[in-house]
Design a protein around this motif. Structure first.
Motif, short mmCIF file in Angstrom:
data_model
loop_
_atom_site.label_atom_id
_atom_site.label_comp_id
_atom_site.label_asym_id
_atom_site.label_seq_id
_atom_site.Cartn_x
_atom_site.Cartn_y
_atom_site.Cartn_z
N VAL A 132 0.84 -1.20 0.00
CA VAL A 132 0.00 0.00 0.00
C VAL A 132 0.87 1.25 0.00
CG1 VAL A 132 -1.70 1.32 1.33
CG2 VAL A 132 -1.98 -1.15 1.08
N ALA A 133 1.93 1.23 0.83
CA ALA A 133 2.83 2.39 0.89
C ALA A 133 3.50 2.64 -0.45
CB ALA A 133 3.88 2.17 1.98
N PHE A 134 4.01 1.58 -1.09
CA PHE A 134 4.68 1.74 -2.38
C PHE A 134 3.69 2.17 -3.47
CE2 PHE A 134 8.34 0.09 -0.41
CZ PHE A 134 9.41 0.18 -1.29
N GLY A 135 2.44 1.71 -3.35
CA GLY A 135 1.41 2.15 -4.29
C GLY A 135 1.20 3.65 -4.21
N TYR A 136 1.16 4.19 -2.98
CA TYR A 136 0.99 5.63 -2.81
C TYR A 136 2.22 6.40 -3.28
CZ TYR A 136 -3.54 5.45 -0.52
OH TYR A 136 -4.87 5.28 -0.26
N VAL A 137 3.41 5.79 -3.11
CA VAL A 137 4.62 6.42 -3.67
C VAL A 137 4.49 6.52 -5.19
CG1 VAL A 137 7.09 6.09 -4.08
CG2 VAL A 137 6.14 5.72 -1.79
N GLY A 138 3.99 5.44 -5.81
CA GLY A 138 3.81 5.43 -7.26
C GLY A 138 2.88 6.51 -7.75
N ILE A 139 1.74 6.67 -7.07
CA ILE A 139 0.75 7.66 -7.53
C ILE A 139 1.19 9.08 -7.18
CG2 ILE A 139 -0.78 7.79 -5.51
CD1 ILE A 139 -3.13 7.55 -7.56
#
Length: 390
Positions: free
Chosen positions: A335-342
């Motif tokens: 989830v954290a890396f997903g938010y980094v991506g967006i």
């Protein structure tokens, strides 16, 4: 009956996660005049929310162990409600940033804790339907704000209404705490409660590829959200109204695709659903790249259908891929890396689009989709090697 009520509460919690997600973009044109800041200042608020979401996602393992999933979700919904109501009453831009803190912290904890709970304890169709309910919330939020603004009422009332809805959802969660306690007692007797540290988790084969998948998938979604309409207007020469409607078709097919994917999981494995979804996504992107006129409706609908099952299926696969013991920590990282991506990839893409050409939109999506497909194949091969070695 008790189980159905509990499922309804879990789904309702994900509506609360989706409700605030699209509000700022809808309300900001009205907000910016009141706070006397540059139009780009919205990026400061969205960045604050994203950073807090990442922090909360990484801390969810510790808080879930301490408070339990039910209490953590309740507290997180109250945090998002306080942030939304803070937006409604604040009179200066600095306090908007302060109000963004609980909004991001609450979102990260809800996202990670519920994704972990469903991935470990419920079947794949529930994960797809859970994320479909996020789509319901993400759709209702702008509709509510739009109705408020179209009736010449202050944007503050829109935030107040949605903050009030969050408080009602918090009341439902409070009344449901006995159901959460019963469920968590059952889970604690069936699964090992120890979790490896993040450093140890990252060393597990395939985890890095999984995190890359989340960076590039969520980044791909963000690029479509932010730049899809501009691409249709500038490159495909469509009107603003037509471009907006085509992008809304993407959102609709994404939400409906998650509902349908839930039924598909009754006869198709997660692994096959993930591969077919990624191939459909690639076909949709190529249709967008080479199509013209009304073909754009087909292209973005295919992209939405391709995207639909990817995020929930990758989450649900985590315990099978890496074991239940580490799933909570890994989902927090995902989830954290997903938010980094967006947070990082759409603005970066925008700089390149502005500096070179909007024609780069489809190649970017193709590259991201190919990275996603490649990572999925590698993770499955590593999983098979581990099974053969054990």
């Amino acid at each position: 009956m008790r189980q159905l009520i509990f499922l309804f509460i879990i789904y309702t919690s994900f509506i609360s996660l989706g409700l605030p997600d699209s509000l700022l973009g809808v309300a900001w044109p009205k907000m910016v005049g009141e706070f006397h800041v540059a139009h780009s200042a919205a990026g400061i608020i969205s960045m604050t929310i994203a950073i807090c979401t990442v922090i909360a996602s990484l801390q969810t393992v510790r808080f879930t162990k301490k408070f339990g999933t039910g209490k953590l979700v309740l507290g997180s919904v109250l945090l998002t409600a306080s942030g939304l109501i803070g937006f409604a009453f604040t009179q200066n831009f600095f306090l908007l940033i302060v109000a963004a803190l609980p909004l991001g912290l609450g979102a990260g904890a809800i996202d990670t804790s519920l994704n972990d709970y469903v991935s470990v304890n419920l079947k794949a169709h529930h994960m797809n339907w859970l994320h479909a309910f996020w789509g319901v919330g993400a759709t209702l939020g702008p509709i509510i704000m739009g109705i408020v603004l179209n009736n010449d009422v202050s944007w503050r009332n829109g935030y107040l209404i949605i903050g009030g809805i969050q408080l009602m959802l918090a009341m439902i969660l409070f009344l449901s705490l006995p159901l959460w306690r019963q469920s968590e007692q059952k889970v604690s007797t069936e699964t090992e409660e120890t979790t490896a540290p993040f450093v140890e988790v990252l060393k597990q084969r395939g985890v890095v590829f999984s995190l890359l998948s989340f960076v590039f998938y969520v980044g791909l979604e963000g690029i479509i959200f932010l730049w899809g309409s501009s691409y249709l207007i500038e490159v495909k020469s469509l009107s603003v109204a037509t471009a907006s409607f085509i992008i809304s078709m993407f959102f609709a097919s994404l939400t409906m695709g998650r509902i349908v994917s839930g039924f598909i999981t009754f006869w198709l494995s997660n692994q096959k659903l993930l591969l077919y979804s990624e191939i459909t996504l690639l076909l949709g992107i190529l249709t967008v790249a080479f199509g013209k006129g009304s073909v754009m409706y087909v292209g973005f609908t295919l992209v939405g259908l391709g995207c639909a099952a990817i995020f929930p299926t990758m989450i649900h696969e985590t315990p099978r891929r890496f074991g239940k013991r580490n799933s909570r920590a890994i989902i927090g990282l995902q989830v954290a890396f997903g938010y980094v991506g967006i947070t990082v990839l759409p603005p970066l893409a925008g700089v390149l689009f502005q500096g070179f050409s909007m024609n780069l939109f489809p190649p970017f999506l193709v590259i991201f989709a190919l990275i996603l497909l490649g990572a999925t194949i590698v993770i499955e091969k590593l999983k098979m090697q581990r099974n053969m070695g054990s």
